[in-house]
Design an enzyme around this catalytic site. Structure first.
Site, PDB file in Angstrom:
ATOM      1  N   THR A  40     -54.167 -36.264 -16.855  1.00 57.98           N
ATOM      2  CA  THR A  40     -52.718 -36.135 -16.884  1.00 57.98           C
ATOM      3  C   THR A  40     -52.073 -37.509 -16.843  1.00 57.98           C
ATOM      4  O   THR A  40     -52.666 -38.480 -16.372  1.00 57.98           O
ATOM      5  CB  THR A  40     -52.198 -35.340 -15.669  1.00 57.98           C
ATOM      6  OG1 THR A  40     -52.399 -36.126 -14.482  1.00 57.98           O
ATOM      7  CG2 THR A  40     -52.894 -34.007 -15.528  1.00 57.98           C
ATOM      8  N   ASP A  41     -50.836 -37.576 -17.303  1.00 62.40           N
ATOM      9  CA  ASP A  41     -50.026 -38.758 -17.041  1.00 62.40           C
ATOM     10  C   ASP A  41     -49.722 -38.782 -15.544  1.00 62.40           C
ATOM     11  O   ASP A  41     -49.917 -37.809 -14.834  1.00 62.40           O
ATOM     12  CB  ASP A  41     -48.743 -38.730 -17.875  1.00 62.40           C
ATOM     13  CG  ASP A  41     -48.191 -40.118 -18.144  1.00 62.40           C
ATOM     14  OD1 ASP A  41     -48.547 -41.057 -17.394  1.00 62.40           O
ATOM     15  OD2 ASP A  41     -47.391 -40.274 -19.092  1.00 62.40           O
ATOM     16  N   TRP A  42     -49.189 -39.885 -15.069  1.00 62.73           N
ATOM     17  CA  TRP A  42     -49.113 -40.175 -13.631  1.00 62.73           C
ATOM     18  C   TRP A  42     -47.937 -39.451 -12.968  1.00 62.73           C
ATOM     19  O   TRP A  42     -46.827 -39.965 -12.899  1.00 62.73           O
ATOM     20  CB  TRP A  42     -48.991 -41.684 -13.441  1.00 62.73           C
ATOM     21  CG  TRP A  42     -50.287 -42.388 -13.208  1.00 62.73           C
ATOM     22  CD1 TRP A  42     -50.596 -43.182 -12.154  1.00 62.73           C
ATOM     23  CD2 TRP A  42     -51.460 -42.393 -14.029  1.00 62.73           C
ATOM     24  NE1 TRP A  42     -51.879 -43.661 -12.249  1.00 62.73           N
ATOM     25  CE2 TRP A  42     -52.437 -43.193 -13.394  1.00 62.73           C
ATOM     26  CE3 TRP A  42     -51.804 -41.769 -15.234  1.00 62.73           C
ATOM     27  CZ2 TRP A  42     -53.709 -43.399 -13.912  1.00 62.73           C
ATOM     28  CZ3 TRP A  42     -53.057 -41.983 -15.767  1.00 62.73           C
ATOM     29  CH2 TRP A  42     -53.999 -42.771 -15.110  1.00 62.73           C
ATOM     30  N   ILE A  43     -48.209 -38.263 -12.415  1.00 65.62           N
ATOM     31  CA  ILE A  43     -47.113 -37.515 -11.803  1.00 65.62           C
ATOM     32  C   ILE A  43     -47.527 -36.710 -10.576  1.00 65.62           C
ATOM     33  O   ILE A  43     -46.716 -36.466  -9.692  1.00 65.62           O
ATOM     34  CB  ILE A  43     -46.439 -36.582 -12.836  1.00 65.62           C
ATOM     35  CG1 ILE A  43     -45.062 -36.132 -12.335  1.00 65.62           C
ATOM     36  CG2 ILE A  43     -47.340 -35.405 -13.186  1.00 65.62           C
ATOM     37  CD1 ILE A  43     -44.199 -35.497 -13.397  1.00 65.62           C
TER      38      ILE A  43
END
Length: 783
Positions: free
Chosen positions: A274-277
């Site tokens: 995932t992207d950073w969230i």
């Protein structure tokens, strides 16, 4: 209990723990099944959640040591009991982004600043892009990192997207081919990439929540096609799922996207992160795991617990978890960390500077030249514009690089034997110092966080008096005006001040051109921007215009190489430059273009806001030149455009159909007086059929070697028959309709030099019927 007894008890426990660890299988490339059988439920869950979960708020280590590189974006978790190390993920894609200096450490860790995506793609030179990738991969490895978070592969849907500088093009084929070359280069060094942001991450405004509503056809033909090419041709180790929603479902939890398309239709075997969230509203971690995300970044302890609870409750299947764990282990055993690579922390920055200089020079586009370039007798130049001195090597946000230096125009021209005005240089140097101090004092962290923290800043132009301009016109041999624009992660651009020139900037160009032309001296404008800007209102004034993009740390030297004729420009635009931003049909559905009254009405009525809560891709397949060429709209500069100091002739076009391949060849001759390279572009026009199509689409390209005057080269370009296909939504298939196809070979989409025709048989390819929009879209049509 006595101290002696306590000592013996603790020793026994330690020995017992050591014995258990020794009995547990230690990860190897050939025993993944054995390791998986030995893993506990918690260990499996932990492996799927980023390395940030290895640390509690008090700094205590959980689950073993985590590999750390100062300034790296993140890690995967470690499980020491089973010999599973933590791996390091570093931001990119224009170079390795780690902390260049560290406490109590005299060594520096600067990384080479390579050209941004738009500049690199403008070379149209896949061999050169691979060399750049090799250098970046080497620095990734030598700085103890395992994966570079790049390349950025989203499409230039609209010129106002703040992150376009990281991306390659408005065309999916060019995007895919350049990305594949970059990925092959990086991964040849034994490290991985993370191709991003998958998918349809077309804007920065509300990027973590906006619903990108797009037809199945536009998704397949445009927004996914570049990723498909990269997957099929370069096998990226990892792919990063994007923040946004696609047709009502977050990409990170979108099974259609991450499994049905990516893995089943394309055969992808690597991991998805995932992207950073971390944890987010409206999306459960267990749904991300089921959809096909193998690594949740940056990682939170609560995500581990959610996975464990999900498996225990039956909401998440053991099969899904085991599938993802296997992928993670298959990734880990390839990494330098697992293979115990002895990194030096000392990559060859000097050698890599030579590569970035060459790649930047080949990516600088000559937009206009009335014969003034190249300069042969210019000795002193007056440099106007703050970015002549505060030259921007790259964009902002996670895509910036901590470079050891940046060569500005003063230094670059000086290295080429051209001096700059001492008075003007002194004035601008002092202004840049003042503007920098003022910016730091006045910055607003809520709005400018990304801009302030990562990357160089663009400062307002200072006013230049007519007296100063006239004085310089009397003393200098020529003038250069640098127009700069900065953009980056988290913020889209506005039309009035970031796409358009300001009134002061246009007046500066006019006044300088008037003064220098009155003295019989030339003026060159250098565009130092990662994205498209407006040019039509002022391009008639200067003698030459160079689009230098943000060309990396050697930018000033690269520009000097072009201006002096040391290198003949050969770059071509990878996106259309419109006359106005509103000429793009997508602009009406892009954030910032709703009138204030309508916006207030939507907010006050608690209704979803177009461009913010959702974005309708109503232009459908008509993005960039597909729109401008099909609908015969005037543009400032067409897709594929770029000038040279020489001329080229195209002859002998031949098209041969060989089974499932089409071979196109053409002979290119240098008919000018200096050596140079030429980019050849093949556009295909399909016969009229059951599916509406753009008037032409790029299907292949090639670049000649350096041709001497009078020298010829025959380029042969291959393409697959399946690459001619359009997506048939009604039957969920790719279809190349039978008939006579026209292969239009040219120097840009509007400079076709010769054509050839070939008959193709029908080709069909069934795919999963997924990713359908949930809302009605009023799609643009030709009729």
């Amino acid at each position: 209990m006595t101290i002696r007894k306590l000592f013996f008890v603790m020793s026994a426990v330690a020995l017992s723990t050591t014995a258990l660890a020794q009995q547990a299988p230690q990860l190897r490339a050939d025993n993944i099944d054995e390791v998986m059988k030995a893993m506990t439920l918690e260990e499996k869950a932990r492996l799927l959640v980023g390395g940030a979960n290895n640390f509690r708020s008090n700094g205590a280590v959980v689950g073993g040591e985590s590999r750390q590189v100062a300034g790296a974006a993140g890690t995967s978790p470690s499980i020491p009991r089973l010999g599973i190390p933590s791996t390091v993920l570093t931001d990119g894609p224009a170079g390795v982004r780690i902390n260049p200096t560290r406490p109590n450490d005299n060594q520096t860790y600067y990384a080479t600043g390579f050209p941004i995506g738009t500049c690199l793609a403008s070379t149209w030179n896949t061999e050169l892009v691979t060399r750049v990738g090799e250098a970046i991969g080497n620095e990734t490895k030598e700085y103890k990192c395992d994966v570079l978070l790049g390349p950025g592969m989203n499409l230039h849907r609209n010129p106002l997207c703040g992150r376009n500088f990281e991306y390659y093009s408005e065309d999916p084929l060019l995007t895919g081919k350049i990305a594949a070359a970059y990925i092959r280069g990086v991964q040849s060094q034994g490290v991985g990439v993370s191709a991003k942001h998958f998918a349809v991450n077309s804007q920065e405004t509300e990027r973590t929540s906006v619903d990108e509503r797009v037809s199945q056809r536009a998704a397949r033909e445009l927004y996914l096609r570049g990723f498909e090419i990269a997957v099929r041709e370069s096998d990226p180790w990892t792919i990063m799922s994007s923040y946004n929603q696609v047709n009502g479902q977050y990409s990170m939890g979108n099974h259609d996207l991450l499994t049905s398309i990516l893995r089943e239709d394309w055969g992808y075997k690597g991991i998805v992160m995932t992207d950073w969230i971390g944890i987010r509203n409206g999306l459960r971690t267990i749904d991300e795991v089921h959809a096909g995300n193998d690594l949740m970044e940056p990682g939170q302890e609560a995500q581990i617990r959610e996975i464990i609870d999900g498996m225990k409750s039956g909401q998440l299947s053991q099969a899904d978890v085991d599938r993802n764990v296997r992928r993670m282990l298959e990734y880990i055993v390839k990494t330098p960390t697992f293979l115990n690579y002895a990194a030096t922390n000392k990559p060859d920055l000097k050698a890599h500077a030579e590569i970035t200089r060459q790649s930047a020079t080949e990516g600088i586009v000559l937009l206009k030249n009335n014969g003034t370039l190249p300069w042969k007798a210019i000795k002193t130049v007056a440099l106007f514009g703050e970015n002549s001195y505060n030259f921007m090597s790259g964009g902002t946000g996670s895509g910036c690089v901590h470079t050891p230096y940046v060569v500005d125009l003063v230094e670059g021209l000086q290295n080429a034997g051209i001096g700059s005005s001492k008075v003007l240089t002194d004035v601008y140097r002092k202004y840049v110092d003042f503007a920098s101090t003022k910016f730091q004092a006045e910055r607003h962290p809520a709005k400018w966080y990304q801009m302030a923290q990562f990357g160089q800043q663009k400062y307002p132009e200072m006013s230049i008096s007519p007296i100063l301009i006239n004085n310089e016109a009397n003393k200098a041999d020529a003038a250069i005006v640098t127009i700069g624009r900065q953009a980056g992660e988290g913020i889209d651009r506005d039309i009035a001040t970031e796409f358009n020139l300001t009134t002061d900037e246009r007046q500066m160009i006019f006044d300088i051109c008037q003064a220098f032309h009155s003295a019989g001296k030339p003026v060159v404008v250098v565009i130092n921007s990662g994205s498209v800007i407006e040019t039509s209102s002022w391009s008639g004034y200067p003698d030459a215009i160079l689009c230098a993009w943000q060309p990396g740390e050697e930018g000033g030297n690269s520009i000097a190489d072009i201006i002096t004729g040391k290198v003949n420009p050969s770059a071509k635009l990878t996106m259309t430059w419109p006359i106005a931003a509103t000429d793009h049909p997508s602009t009406s559905n892009f954030p910032g273009n709703m009138d204030f009254f309508s916006f207030q009405q939507a907010v006050s009525g608690n209704r979803p806001v177009a461009g913010y809560d959702y974005t309708n891709h109503e232009e459908d397949i008509y993005v960039g030149y597909r729109y401008f060429d099909t609908f015969k709209q005037n543009v400032a500069y067409p897709f594929g455009y770029g000038l040279s100091y020489t001329t080229f002739e195209y002859t002998k076009p031949v098209v041969k159909v060989k089974g499932d391949q089409v071979e196109v060849s053409v002979t290119v001759k240098n008919t000018g007086s200096v050596s140079g390279k030429e980019v050849v572009q093949v556009y295909v026009s399909a016969p009229e059929g059951n599916i509406e199509k753009p008037c032409q689409e790029l299907k292949a390209f090639g670049k000649t070697r350096e041709l001497q005057p009078g020298e010829s080269q025959t380029l042969t370009m291959l393409m697959q028959v399946r690459e001619m296909a359009s997506f048939d939504e009604a039957n969920s298939q790719w279809i190349t309709e039978a008939g006579k196809y026209s292969f239009r070979i040219g120097a840009s989409s509007r400079d076709i030099r010769c054509t050839a025709e070939a008959k193709l048989n029908e080709y069909t390819e069934k795919v999963n019927n997924v990713l359908a929009p949930k809302h009605k879209l009023n799609l643009l049509k030709q009729k």
